[in-house]
Design a protein around this motif. Structure first.
Motif, PDB file in Angstrom:
ATOM      1  N   UNK A 274      18.393 -13.877  23.874  1.00  0.00           N
ATOM      2  CA  UNK A 274      17.577 -12.981  23.992  1.00  0.00           C
ATOM      3  C   UNK A 274      17.341 -11.719  23.818  1.00  0.00           C
ATOM      4  N   UNK A 275      17.435 -10.633  22.800  1.00  0.00           N
ATOM      5  CA  UNK A 275      18.066  -9.247  23.535  1.00  0.00           C
ATOM      6  C   UNK A 275      16.875  -8.221  22.561  1.00  0.00           C
ATOM      7  N   UNK A 276      17.029  -7.165  23.838  1.00  0.00           N
ATOM      8  CA  UNK A 276      16.076  -5.844  22.752  1.00  0.00           C
ATOM      9  C   UNK A 276      16.879  -5.056  22.395  1.00  0.00           C
TER      10      UNK A 276
ATOM     11  N   UNK B 189      23.523 -12.774   9.061  1.00  0.00           N
ATOM     12  CA  UNK B 189      23.051 -13.923  10.407  1.00  0.00           C
ATOM     13  C   UNK B 189      22.294 -13.666  11.757  1.00  0.00           C
ATOM     14  N   UNK B 190      22.402 -12.612  12.270  1.00  0.00           N
ATOM     15  CA  UNK B 190      21.922 -12.649  13.304  1.00  0.00           C
ATOM     16  C   UNK B 190      20.360 -12.033  13.329  1.00  0.00           C
TER      17      UNK B 190
ATOM     18  N   UNK C 179       7.424 -14.041  16.879  1.00  0.00           N
ATOM     19  CA  UNK C 179       9.019 -15.158  16.644  1.00  0.00           C
ATOM     20  C   UNK C 179       9.828 -14.291  17.861  1.00  0.00           C
ATOM     21  N   UNK C 180       9.592 -13.556  18.537  1.00  0.00           N
ATOM     22  CA  UNK C 180      11.180 -13.192  19.607  1.00  0.00           C
ATOM     23  C   UNK C 180      10.176 -13.380  20.998  1.00  0.00           C
ATOM     24  N   UNK C 181       8.736 -13.867  21.008  1.00  0.00           N
ATOM     25  CA  UNK C 181       8.507 -14.182  22.111  1.00  0.00           C
ATOM     26  C   UNK C 181       9.318 -15.980  21.770  1.00  0.00           C
ATOM     27  N   UNK C 182       8.590 -16.506  20.018  1.00  0.00           N
ATOM     28  CA  UNK C 182       9.167 -17.891  20.531  1.00  0.00           C
ATOM     29  C   UNK C 182      10.158 -18.644  20.824  1.00  0.00           C
TER      30      UNK C 182
ATOM     31  N   UNK D  48      13.236 -15.319  16.679  1.00  0.00           N
ATOM     32  CA  UNK D  48      14.811 -14.255  16.373  1.00  0.00           C
ATOM     33  C   UNK D  48      15.222 -14.189  17.644  1.00  0.00           C
ATOM     34  N   UNK D  49      16.313 -13.996  18.007  1.00  0.00           N
ATOM     35  CA  UNK D  49      16.994 -13.380  19.056  1.00  0.00           C
ATOM     36  C   UNK D  49      16.914 -12.279  19.153  1.00  0.00           C
TER      37      UNK D  49
END
Length: 454
Positions: A258-260, A280-281, A301-304, A307-308
């Protein structure tokens, strides 16, 4: 005169903070066992009605530090709310933060009869006006929308007993000071006021003198300090190769779960998200030009984990509180050194480790130097990637080389992987993780032991 509460933190539980049973029950149901330092220091003063100046960043538990005393005050001083009336007001700089605060009040106050509303711009006001029409105990709002509805006489602030200014430094940065002054002029002066800020520049100190009465000061994690458990690296790269390097990083190491990713502009965030999605990322972007529904959908999406990668600008990410961020990647270095501290603080939450990678081109060397002065430390250079720009690295900046160490090398704690030799093209043994074998995913299980309230 500020009463300084830099007391030695001792392990305690929420019952010792004189919180009422319904609140303690809600915390127990959420498996919150130990209060964080800011909660332990602030709550005893706040339940007694003191004003407070809190210096704390996102992720320190400051929301619960003010939410729990407010809920207790509302329950112990119960009274009917007049139409359009508000009993407690929390101002936040962004829509996302306002929504998160509102959710925290809902969770902590689930066993109390509390009416609340969250209002913010970017959506039609009809539903918000309806929620305010019968009056609310708790109102969480962004300054702009609140002032609009106040001018339209859709709410009244003459009965507000508690005021919170959350992330006051960011509200000042965003130009909300005139709005805040107008809002405060409509609130009774004999209120309890709390001001929270990640930094304490002179403007915030001046603001506190105007709005707070004999406040206690609580400081947790001074603004110039970085989290010890964050491993920080800098990668020197030519500007035109940054996108390729970012793509390489995300493709080569599956442990980046999980990248910000931070950019300086909205356009840059969109461009990066579009490029990563093409290879495809799974990526979403969040910034001020996105609609409210699109931003909330991207965050969910990011929390769940659907989305990576989440690409964000500084203002849009402020107040973003997501567990399990393994990596923060500065695609572009911030111009303000303090923003770097805020950015990397999104990882290494709840006792976990985290990694911060900064991609630095020739035009950003001066920003890097300011960051190193701010954190009083030199970032290690990692040149074991196909896009290393030695000409940029060789410029005098005060950073030190990390020699043959790669991203798996930290600051001498525990065992380290040996560095890999850069081969032609992509190196399949390359790893950007700490203490992990290349390509081995992070353990995604949450550690709920000693879980702390946010």
């Amino acid at each position: 005169m500020l009463a300084n509460s830099s007391i030695q933190s001792m392990q305690t539980d929420f019952e010792t903070l004189n919180l009422i049973n319904p609140i303690c029950q809600a915390l127990h149901e959420e498996k919150y066992i130990l209060p964080t330092p800011i909660q332990e220091q602030a709550i005893p003063y706040l339940v007694k009605g003191r004003d407070l100046l809190g210096c704390a960043q996102t992720g320190t538990g400051k929301t619960a530090a003010f939410a729990l005393p407010i809920l207790q005050w509302l329950e112990q001083n119960r009274e009917a709310v007049s139409p359009k009336g508000v009993r407690s007001l929390i101002l936040a700089p962004t829509r996302e933060l306002a929504v998160q605060i509102g959710e925290s009040f809902r969770v902590y106050g689930r066993h109390l009869r509390i009416k609340q509303a969250v209002i913010y711009g970017g959506v039609r006001p009809a539903l918000q006006i309806r929620a305010l029409s019968r009056g609310v105990d708790v109102l969480v709002a962004t300054p702009g929308r609140l002032l609009d509805l106040l001018n339209q006489r859709q709410l009244r602030l003459d009965k507000v007993g508690v005021l919170v200014l959350d992330e006051a430094d960011r509200m000042l940065d965003m130009g909300f000071l005139p709005d805040i002054k107008k809002i405060c002029s409509a609130i009774p002066s004999n209120r309890q006021t709390m001001l929270f800020s990640a930094t304490l520049p002179s403007e915030i100190v001046k603001l506190s003198r105007n709005f707070l009465s004999d406040p206690v000061k609580v400081t947790v994690n001074p603004p110039s300090s970085t989290v010890d458990k964050i491993e920080q690296k800098v990668l020197f790269v030519d500007r035109e190769n940054k996108s390729d390097l970012l793509e390489f990083i995300l493709e080569e190491d599956e442990s980046i779960q999980r990248a910000l990713v931070f950019t300086r502009t909205k356009h840059g965030a969109n461009r990066i998200a579009k490029r990563l999605s093409k290879v495809k990322i799974s990526t979403e972007a969040i910034h001020g030009n996105k609609s409210q529904s699109a931003r909330l959908q991207a965050l969910e999406k990011f929390r769940s984990g659907r989305v990576r990668v989440l690409v964000a600008t500084d203002i849009a990410s402020r107040g973003l509180d997501v567990d399990g961020i393994t990596h923060v990647i500065n695609y572009e270095l911030p111009k303000e050194a303090e923003s770097y501290v805020h950015r990397i603080g999104r990882t290494a939450r709840a006792g976990t480790d985290g990694i911060a990678l900064s991609l630095c081109d020739a035009g950003e060397k001066s920003y890097l130097r300011k960051i190193e002065l701010e954190i009083r430390s030199s970032l290690n250079i990692d040149q074991n990637h196909p896009f290393h720009a030695q000409s940029i690295a060789s410029k005098k900046t005060g950073v030190r080389k990390s020699g043959s160490k790669n991203f798996s090398d930290g600051r001498g704690r525990g065992s380290r992987n040996k560095s890999t030799t850069r081969a032609e093209g992509k190196n399949k043994n390359f790893s950007f993780s700490r203490n992990r074998s290349p390509g081995k995913p992070v353990n995604g299980k949450k550690n709920i032991r000693n879980k702390r309230a946010s």
